[in-house]
Write an enzyme that holds these catalytic residues in place. Structure first.
Site, PDB file in Angstrom:
ATOM      1  N   LEU A 162       0.829  -1.204   0.000  1.00  0.00           N
ATOM      2  CA  LEU A 162       0.000   0.000   0.000  1.00  0.00           C
ATOM      3  C   LEU A 162       0.865   1.255   0.000  1.00  0.00           C
ATOM      4  O   LEU A 162       0.355   2.375   0.015  1.00  0.00           O
ATOM      5  CB  LEU A 162      -0.914  -0.010   1.240  1.00  0.00           C
ATOM      6  CG  LEU A 162      -1.919  -1.165   1.292  1.00  0.00           C
ATOM      7  CD1 LEU A 162      -2.628  -1.209   2.640  1.00  0.00           C
ATOM      8  CD2 LEU A 162      -2.935  -1.058   0.169  1.00  0.00           C
ATOM      9  N   THR A 165      11.403  -4.216   1.054  1.00  0.00           N
ATOM     10  CA  THR A 165      10.595  -5.085   1.919  1.00  0.00           C
ATOM     11  C   THR A 165      10.995  -6.538   1.704  1.00  0.00           C
ATOM     12  O   THR A 165      12.002  -6.820   1.043  1.00  0.00           O
ATOM     13  CB  THR A 165       9.081  -4.783   1.728  1.00  0.00           C
ATOM     14  OG1 THR A 165       8.370  -5.513   2.718  1.00  0.00           O
ATOM     15  CG2 THR A 165       8.572  -5.146   0.349  1.00  0.00           C
ATOM     16  N   LYS A 197      15.406  -6.974   3.344  1.00  0.00           N
ATOM     17  CA  LYS A 197      15.794  -5.977   4.363  1.00  0.00           C
ATOM     18  C   LYS A 197      17.182  -6.207   4.960  1.00  0.00           C
ATOM     19  O   LYS A 197      17.864  -5.252   5.307  1.00  0.00           O
ATOM     20  CB  LYS A 197      14.748  -5.927   5.480  1.00  0.00           C
ATOM     21  CG  LYS A 197      13.458  -5.267   5.057  1.00  0.00           C
ATOM     22  CD  LYS A 197      12.479  -5.182   6.213  1.00  0.00           C
ATOM     23  CE  LYS A 197      11.156  -4.619   5.749  1.00  0.00           C
ATOM     24  NZ  LYS A 197      10.165  -4.527   6.821  1.00  0.00           N
ATOM     25  N   ALA A 202      11.588 -13.687  15.203  1.00  0.00           N
ATOM     26  CA  ALA A 202      12.943 -13.169  15.442  1.00  0.00           C
ATOM     27  C   ALA A 202      13.565 -12.665  14.137  1.00  0.00           C
ATOM     28  O   ALA A 202      14.774 -12.728  13.953  1.00  0.00           O
ATOM     29  CB  ALA A 202      13.811 -14.268  16.064  1.00  0.00           C
ATOM     30  N   ARG A 204      10.840 -20.208  15.847  1.00  0.00           N
ATOM     31  CA  ARG A 204      11.090 -21.591  15.394  1.00  0.00           C
ATOM     32  C   ARG A 204      12.575 -21.809  15.186  1.00  0.00           C
ATOM     33  O   ARG A 204      13.179 -22.681  15.792  1.00  0.00           O
ATOM     34  CB  ARG A 204      10.374 -21.836  14.056  1.00  0.00           C
ATOM     35  CG  ARG A 204       8.891 -21.855  14.097  1.00  0.00           C
ATOM     36  CD  ARG A 204       8.313 -22.075  12.710  1.00  0.00           C
ATOM     37  NE  ARG A 204       8.888 -21.206  11.700  1.00  0.00           N
ATOM     38  CZ  ARG A 204       8.415 -21.033  10.473  1.00  0.00           C
ATOM     39  NH1 ARG A 204       7.340 -21.699  10.098  1.00  0.00           N
ATOM     40  NH2 ARG A 204       8.986 -20.235   9.613  1.00  0.00           N
ATOM     41  N   ILE A 236       1.713  -6.767  13.825  1.00  0.00           N
ATOM     42  CA  ILE A 236       2.282  -5.912  12.765  1.00  0.00           C
ATOM     43  C   ILE A 236       1.782  -6.323  11.372  1.00  0.00           C
ATOM     44  O   ILE A 236       1.969  -5.598  10.420  1.00  0.00           O
ATOM     45  CB  ILE A 236       3.822  -5.829  12.812  1.00  0.00           C
ATOM     46  CG1 ILE A 236       4.484  -7.089  12.281  1.00  0.00           C
ATOM     47  CG2 ILE A 236       4.340  -5.483  14.197  1.00  0.00           C
ATOM     48  CD1 ILE A 236       5.922  -6.835  11.894  1.00  0.00           C
TER      49      ILE A 236
HETATM   50  N1  LIG Z   1       2.954  -3.121   9.505  1.00  0.00           N
HETATM   51  C1  LIG Z   1       4.094  -2.851   8.872  1.00  0.00           C
HETATM   52  O1  LIG Z   1       4.402  -1.713   8.509  1.00  0.00           O
HETATM   53  C2  LIG Z   1       5.072  -3.958   8.651  1.00  0.00           C
HETATM   54  C3  LIG Z   1       6.444  -3.662   8.527  1.00  0.00           C
HETATM   55  C4  LIG Z   1       7.335  -4.711   8.333  1.00  0.00           C
HETATM   56  C5  LIG Z   1       6.854  -6.018   8.242  1.00  0.00           C
HETATM   57  N2  LIG Z   1       5.525  -6.262   8.352  1.00  0.00           N
HETATM   58  C6  LIG Z   1       5.020  -7.644   8.284  1.00  0.00           C
HETATM   59  O2  LIG Z   1       5.619  -8.392   9.317  1.00  0.00           O
HETATM   60  C7  LIG Z   1       5.865  -9.735   8.919  1.00  0.00           C
HETATM   61  C8  LIG Z   1       7.320 -10.113   9.215  1.00  0.00           C
HETATM   62  O3  LIG Z   1       8.189  -9.294   8.468  1.00  0.00           O
HETATM   63  P1  LIG Z   1       9.785  -9.397   8.653  1.00  0.00           P
HETATM   64  O4  LIG Z   1      10.373  -8.429   7.691  1.00  0.00           O
HETATM   65  O5  LIG Z   1      10.158  -9.306  10.082  1.00  0.00           O
HETATM   66  O6  LIG Z   1      10.032 -10.881   8.127  1.00  0.00           O
HETATM   67  P2  LIG Z   1      11.264 -11.876   8.401  1.00  0.00           P
HETATM   68  O7  LIG Z   1      12.521 -11.139   8.670  1.00  0.00           O
HETATM   69  O8  LIG Z   1      11.231 -12.835   7.271  1.00  0.00           O
HETATM   70  O9  LIG Z   1      10.858 -12.644   9.764  1.00  0.00           O
HETATM   71  C9  LIG Z   1       9.717 -13.429   9.832  1.00  0.00           C
HETATM   72  C10 LIG Z   1       9.652 -14.137  11.186  1.00  0.00           C
HETATM   73  O10 LIG Z   1       8.390 -14.790  11.242  1.00  0.00           O
HETATM   74  C11 LIG Z   1       8.578 -16.151  11.610  1.00  0.00           C
HETATM   75  N3  LIG Z   1       7.537 -16.955  10.960  1.00  0.00           N
HETATM   76  C12 LIG Z   1       7.092 -16.847   9.677  1.00  0.00           C
HETATM   77  N4  LIG Z   1       6.111 -17.744   9.468  1.00  0.00           N
HETATM   78  C13 LIG Z   1       5.929 -18.429  10.629  1.00  0.00           C
HETATM   79  C14 LIG Z   1       5.063 -19.485  11.029  1.00  0.00           C
HETATM   80  N5  LIG Z   1       4.177 -20.014  10.196  1.00  0.00           N
HETATM   81  N6  LIG Z   1       5.161 -19.947  12.304  1.00  0.00           N
HETATM   82  C15 LIG Z   1       6.054 -19.406  13.156  1.00  0.00           C
HETATM   83  N7  LIG Z   1       6.918 -18.405  12.837  1.00  0.00           N
HETATM   84  C16 LIG Z   1       6.858 -17.920  11.582  1.00  0.00           C
HETATM   85  C17 LIG Z   1       9.977 -16.508  11.120  1.00  0.00           C
HETATM   86  O11 LIG Z   1      10.422 -17.594  11.910  1.00  0.00           O
HETATM   87  P3  LIG Z   1      11.686 -18.517  11.515  1.00  0.00           P
HETATM   88  O12 LIG Z   1      12.888 -17.714  11.883  1.00  0.00           O
HETATM   89  O13 LIG Z   1      11.539 -19.721  12.341  1.00  0.00           O
HETATM   90  O14 LIG Z   1      11.555 -18.770  10.042  1.00  0.00           O
HETATM   91  C18 LIG Z   1      10.718 -15.183  11.405  1.00  0.00           C
HETATM   92  O15 LIG Z   1      11.143 -15.128  12.734  1.00  0.00           O
HETATM   93  C19 LIG Z   1       5.479  -9.789   7.448  1.00  0.00           C
HETATM   94  O16 LIG Z   1       4.200 -10.350   7.338  1.00  0.00           O
HETATM   95  C20 LIG Z   1       5.450  -8.338   6.995  1.00  0.00           C
HETATM   96  O17 LIG Z   1       4.511  -8.105   5.960  1.00  0.00           O
HETATM   97  C21 LIG Z   1       4.629  -5.274   8.577  1.00  0.00           C
END
Ligand SMILES: NC(=O)c1ccc[n+]([C@@H]2O[C@H](COP(=O)([O-])OP(=O)(O)OC[C@H]3O[C@@H](n4cnc5c(N)ncnc54)[C@H](OP(=O)(O)O)[C@@H]3O)[C@@H](O)[C@H]2O)c1
Length: 298
Positions: free
Chosen positions: A33, A79, A83, A144, A169, A238
């Protein structure tokens, strides 16, 4: 010529010497968005800037960044899944982006690509609207990844937090995040994501719960359930699409205070606009671009 009902602005002038281009790169990117929000802000500020989205798979990141340099892209957002990987492709990092080890906003400063992490303000700002005293606070974080790292750097600005329990995990990723917490003088405790009994116990004791995983994006059930959320707890998901994730629904049923994911989306977007333009972000305009005439969801 401006259309009926549109305000004549620099944005209507077409491409000229003052035009600047911005974009977001990621994969998947269809759901973003940010173009809606940033283009509305540029138009309102009478800037002849435009912002589009590019799908860039993981193995094409390096080439994409080289192209940004060549075409002198003025700035871009980054994104999933770039990142962390992008850090080593940039010329400079802000102190906090360097601490977090992740970047979501890049600014072209006289040909140098400088990385910032506006997710840090993005996480913290909505929390600060609900919590003023962090003394003795117990926090639970699910995940994490990059957003957990941004949350830790943001929370480290606050004094007096008691514990931050982190469930993940992947244990090696979890321990790298615990190390970051240690460097930030935070009392972080690692837990296995699969330990549901411990999760429920910690959830009951937590004043602030933050989901930084992507659980909820595809309608998945949250492991944090209504029975283990206190009424006086602040629950922050988030994930912003859907607006009402399973965790948000569970928190509502528990009568807890909630923070929607779109609040972080807006806050990180305000900060990115300010880095790129040096101007104050038109917050109401950016919010309206997301919610239109129906206003903010409750
Ligand atoms: N609201 C906002 O402005 C905003 C900003 C940034 C991100 N986000 C959202 O936040 C989410 C995470 O983003 P990120 O950049 O932090 O991603 P990331 O660095 O890829 O981290 C994702 C985390 O989620 C865990 N995970 C994913 N699927 C899982 C599941 N089914 N069960 C348990 N743990 C799970 C992963 O665990 P493992 O380490 O075990 O794989 C990892 O720790 C995304 O959906 C993104 O769209 C929102």
């Amino acid at each position: 010529m401006s259309g009926i009902g549109t305000k004549p602005s620099a944005a209507n002038e077409g491409v000229n010497i003052k035009s600047k281009a911005f974009c977001i790169i990621g994969n998947p990117i269809e759901h973003s968005l940010s173009p809606l929000m940033q283009n509305a802000a540029f138009r309102h500020a009478n800037l002849n800037y435009s912002y589009i989205a590019f799908k860039v798979p993981a193995d094409e990141l390096q080439g994409a960044v080289e192209s940004m340099r060549k075409i002198r892209m003025a700035g871009f957002n980054v994104t999933i899944p770039h990142k962390v990987e992008i850090v080593k492709l940039l010329d400079k990092l802000s102190d906090e982006a360097s601490l977090a080890g992740s970047v979501n906003t890049v600014n072209n400063e006289n040909g140098q690509l400088v990385g910032y992490n506006t997710d840090i303000d993005g996480v913290l700002e909505p929390i600060e609207k609900r919590i003023s005293n962090f003394n003795g606070l117990n926090v639970l974080i699910l995940g994490a990844g990059g957003s957990c790292r941004a949350a830790l750097v943001g929370l480290a600005r606050k004094k007096g937090i008691n514990t931050i329990s982190i469930f993940n995990r992947d244990q090696s990723k979890l321990h790298r995040v615990i190390r970051l917490g240690f460097d930030l003088n935070l009392n972080c405790i690692p837990f296995k994501f699969e330990d549901i009994v411990k999760l429920s116990e910690v959830s009951m004791k937590s004043d602030l719960i933050i989901n930084t995983t992507s659980i909820g994006l595809q309608g998945e059930k949250s492991p944090v359930i209504t029975d283990f959320i206190r009424k006086d707890t602040v629950v922050f998901d988030i994930v912003y699409k859907p607006i009402n994730t399973d965790l948000i629904e569970n928190a509502k049923k528990a009568g807890a205070k909630i923070i929607f994911g779109y609040e972080m989306l807006l806050s990180q977007g305000y900060k990115a606009f300010e880095i790129w333009t040096g101007m104050k972000a038109p917050r109401e305009i950016m919010k309206q671009a997301l919610f239109g005439i129906f206003g903010e969801p409750k």
